[in-house]
Enzyme design. Sequence first.
Site, PDB file in Angstrom:
ATOM      1  N   HIS A  50       0.870  -1.183   0.000  1.00  0.00           N
ATOM      2  CA  HIS A  50       0.000   0.000   0.000  1.00  0.00           C
ATOM      3  C   HIS A  50       0.907   1.234   0.000  1.00  0.00           C
ATOM      4  CE1 HIS A  50      -2.715   2.990   1.846  1.00  0.00           C
ATOM      5  NE2 HIS A  50      -3.717   2.223   1.455  1.00  0.00           N
ATOM      6  N   GLN A  58      -4.664  -5.197   6.906  1.00  0.00           N
ATOM      7  CA  GLN A  58      -5.663  -6.080   6.293  1.00  0.00           C
ATOM      8  C   GLN A  58      -5.677  -7.468   6.931  1.00  0.00           C
ATOM      9  OE1 GLN A  58      -7.919  -5.169   4.133  1.00  0.00           O
ATOM     10  NE2 GLN A  58      -7.127  -3.130   3.663  1.00  0.00           N
TER      11      GLN A  58
END
Length: 417
Positions: free
Chosen positions: A134, A214
């Site tokens: 990310h 996540q």
Amino acid sequence: MNTSTTASAPTTPFDVERIREDFPILKRQIDAQPLVYLDNGATTQKPQSVLDAIEHYYQHYNSNVHRGAHCLSDEATHAFEQAREKVRAFLNARHAHEIIWTKGTTESINLVAASFGKAEVQAGDNVVISAMEHHSNIVPWQMLCEQAGAELRIAPVNAKGELVFDGYSALLDSRTRLVAMAHVSNALGTINPVKKIVEAAQAVGAKVLLDGAQAVSHWPTDVQALDCDFYVFSSHKLFGPTGVGILYGKEALLNTMPPYQFGGEMIEHVSFKRTLFNQLPYKFEAGTPNIAGAIGLGAAIDYLSTLESTAVMAHEAELIKYAHERAIAFDGLTIVGEAEQKTSVLSFLIDGTHPHDVGTLLDQMGVAVRTGHHCAMPIMEQFGIPGTVRASFSFYNTLDEVDALFTGLEKVRSMLL
Ligand code: C6P
């Protein structure tokens, strides 16, 4: 359940309908259709108990922490520190003072880059990340390396979206100061082999930061078993409120690191000649923290502790398996990210359509997905695509909702093609 599909829809003992009752927002209608919330990678929904805990704090004991000589401040301080202890237990950290409150995953990573990074990464050193990170786990390291004259090394990812482990270990050497990797990729759902990643990094003396944004909502995390140096996540992806996150760090390492921001709780003593910093964890908590947020995250952890984690994991595994079966059976759909080890994310493209158009039309049918690059542009670039449609699941999703997604996609296909 819609039985028109050719894929097998297994039954599950997990009482998902009961659990859905705990999440008021799941009763919402979008344009007179039931909300099908499949954007859990962006943020998860909140159980009533989390909403109640936040309201209760503001209604009954709103006060600043560690400061007041009064009952409300005592109560707020107690609840705030109790929430820290809940996070400690949740991560199985050794000490509560290894848990630092931040604004979220992004701030936690920036804290490590600005503090550990600035102190430890010198010209000629290197920092290793992967191609599937990310942006929040790319840019802080890119900036640090630029400023320090260090090298940012990118561990390769194969066409299935898996880390190429040999490629990763070949990047490690005695000048590697830090490895920063996602536990789970937000764009692809890949579960990285984090234990092996940590071991390989430690073999060359490098520290390891794992981005758990996540991962934490899908299975229990044990930072002592992983033996990582830092572990970071956001409350809002763990059924808690936004604006609060966690940096876990090993005590010995945190003790050597300089403060990140200055003022408020991180101060022990100030004179115009010199300032003494507070001890852990306050050394890294400048200013009034997000007290309600911390209490809300504590309530989210309490809520999770009422669920049977093996049943949660089995239900989520069933959801992603079924979603994959339906995706494979869907004409013209290409799955992006087919790692052997993956969780709760179905990223895909539909031939001849743009992800944004698919997402907009699905929204008109009450189905909430995310479209675009998912703040992971480099991996999209590697796959030669501008972005994907991403359905991301949580334990409160149902097999019927997977069917609703594919019923929606059939309509989208007939509208756009
Ligand atoms: N991913 C998504 O839709 P913050 O915004 O600080 O809470 O989390 C940043 C972040 C860092 N690492 C990973 C692996 C992430 O998935 C995220 C957030 C969201 O995928 C919003 S971009």
